[in-house]
Design a protein around this motif. Structure first.
Motif, PDB file in Angstrom:
ATOM      1  N   VAL A  48      41.589  34.064  38.465  1.00 17.79           N
ATOM      2  CA  VAL A  48      40.275  33.825  37.869  1.00 17.79           C
ATOM      3  C   VAL A  48      39.307  34.910  38.335  1.00 17.79           C
ATOM      4  O   VAL A  48      38.946  34.970  39.505  1.00 17.79           O
ATOM      5  CB  VAL A  48      39.725  32.435  38.272  1.00 17.79           C
ATOM      6  N   THR A  49      38.922  35.777  37.408  1.00 23.55           N
ATOM      7  CA  THR A  49      37.947  36.820  37.738  1.00 23.55           C
ATOM      8  C   THR A  49      36.547  36.223  37.696  1.00 23.55           C
ATOM      9  O   THR A  49      36.115  35.694  36.675  1.00 23.55           O
ATOM     10  CB  THR A  49      38.049  37.987  36.740  1.00 23.55           C
ATOM     11  N   ASP A  50      35.852  36.317  38.819  1.00 30.91           N
ATOM     12  CA  ASP A  50      34.563  35.639  39.006  1.00 30.91           C
ATOM     13  C   ASP A  50      33.498  36.682  39.335  1.00 30.91           C
ATOM     14  O   ASP A  50      33.512  37.280  40.403  1.00 30.91           O
ATOM     15  CB  ASP A  50      34.704  34.627  40.140  1.00 30.91           C
ATOM     16  N   VAL A  51      32.602  36.910  38.380  1.00 30.49           N
ATOM     17  CA  VAL A  51      31.513  37.869  38.581  1.00 30.49           C
ATOM     18  C   VAL A  51      30.209  37.097  38.654  1.00 30.49           C
ATOM     19  O   VAL A  51      29.785  36.499  37.671  1.00 30.49           O
ATOM     20  CB  VAL A  51      31.461  38.898  37.437  1.00 30.49           C
ATOM     21  N   SER A  52      29.591  37.092  39.805  1.00 30.50           N
ATOM     22  CA  SER A  52      28.367  36.329  40.009  1.00 30.50           C
ATOM     23  C   SER A  52      27.149  37.164  39.663  1.00 30.50           C
ATOM     24  O   SER A  52      26.970  38.267  40.176  1.00 30.50           O
ATOM     25  CB  SER A  52      28.279  35.876  41.472  1.00 30.50           C
TER      26      SER A  52
END
Length: 385
Positions: A48-52
């Motif tokens: 899961v690529t998670d960009v905040s």
């Protein structure tokens, strides 16, 4: 005199306690820091690529196992990363940016090479400081079919693709894509990029990774009346694109000229009038073994294409008929912003909610298996099987 005896007694007591503690510490084995290996590869592992948006310089890739329902670890991913996995699942590649002072300063772009057994960085390749810093998509950083070449999309705002030799760990060159974006590989010697005109530019590479030829297709997407989502799914040599209004277009880029399939609709006339349409950031998923296409659907109007899906509609790609319809609310599941499905014969279906819950369903029945609460920190997420 009494005070002196009291102080002496307290001192003796404290000395005795300290001696006991030191003896106990000496008897214990010293702690050793070790790096645990990730369990052997499973087709039900999801990345899961998670960009905040709150901390864009500190993106992560979370690793979760759908069989054990365990969080396995995470990969540091820098600023607005692209992410892809090798065909043998042993290695991941992260194309990212670092600034010398955190959020500013001198910029360095690299591709980091990750050992999927430990999630550690085992090497890096410095690339031109122009990799596209966008909402995650599978086609911003992607491998050729055999994994020998890595394509990294660039935007400065002019567009190009950096070609990397993964074995030699070096940049082979940069291909100007003339305003067209992303990279959709075909085989090992070519990729296509999407153009704002609804056409596609296909570039063929020579043995050295340099441009050998290029060809612009006819328009296969009506960008004015019915634009398509960029996150197509792949079925062999075909890419399956879904449009904002719920139509499906297939294209095969592997030959000298692209081959376009006949457009077909996900919707009946009645469903279209009711406002049903695809939505989300990653709207479709495909299991090629069962020929099942999964689409996140919602009721909306023009401009609602980013809205998450309240239902999952399942289609047989051979008959082009819907075979199932999952109402998420009936299982107390929030709408899904991104979806994915495993590629095996007993597949699991994954979905991500706007609050970053990872939902695991049986891909055959749609039955809820597990919900991992707040796996990420934001709704900008991408699932990789």
């Amino acid at each position: 005199m009494e005070m002196r005896r009291l102080v002496t007694a307290m001192g003796a007591l404290l000395y005795g306690l300290l001696a006991c503690q030191l003896h106990a510490v000496a008897a214990e084995k010293p702690e050793e820091l070790t790096v645990a290996k990730v369990p052997p590869y499973s087709p039900h592992r999801v990345f899961v690529t998670d960009v905040s948006f709150a901390s864009m310089t500190d993106a992560r890739v979370h690793v979760f196992d759908g069989d054990t329902r365990r969080f396995l670890g995470e990969i540091d991913a820098g600023f607005a990363p692209g992410f892809t996995i090798s065909p043998d699942h042993k290695t991941s590649y992260v194309a990212t940016t670092y600034f010398s002072r955190g959020s500013h300063g001198a910029r360095t772009d690299v591709v980091e090479i990750i050992d999927n057994a430990t999630l550690e960085v085992t090497g890096e390749i410095e690339i031109p400081a122009k990799h596209g810093q966008t909402v995650p998509t599978p086609y911003s950083t992607i491998l050729s079919e055999d994994g020998s070449r890595l394509y990294v999309s660039n935007i400065t705002p002019s567009t190009s693709v950096t070609v990397i030799d993964t074995a030699a760990k070096k940049v082979l060159g940069e291909i100007d894509t003339d305003g067209c974006v992303l990279a959709y590989p075909s085989g090992n010697d070519r990729f296509s990029a999407l153009c704002e005109s609804g056409k596609a530019l296909t570039v063929r590479l020579d043995a050295a990774g340099k441009e050998a030829s290029r060809k612009l297709s006819d328009a296969f997407i009506d960008v004015d009346k019915d634009p398509a989502f960029i996150n197509a799914v792949r079925d062999g040599n075909q890419y399956v694109f879904t449009t904002f209004l719920g139509n499906v277009r297939t294209v095969d880029f592997s030959g000298d000229a692209p081959v376009f399939g006949t457009s077909w609709s996900l919707l009946s006339d009645q469903e279209r009038k009711a406002g049903w349409r695809p939505g989300g950031l990653q709207q479709t998923a495909l299991n090629t073994t069962s020929h099942r296409l999964y689409v996140a659907m919602h009721k909306g109007a023009d401009g609602s294409h980013k809205e998450p899906g309240t239902e999952i509609w399942v289609y047989d790609t051979q008959t082009r008929k819907r075979v199932s319809r999952w109402d998420l609310a009936k299982q107390k599941i929030d709408p899904l912003l991104a979806i994915q499905v495993s590629t095996d014969e007993k597949p699991l279906f994954y979905g991500l909610t706007p609050t970053s819950d990872l939902v695991v369903l049986d891909a055959t029945t749609g039955k809820r298996q597990h919900v991992e609460k707040q796996l990420g920190t934001t709704s900008t997420l991408l699932l990789n099987p």
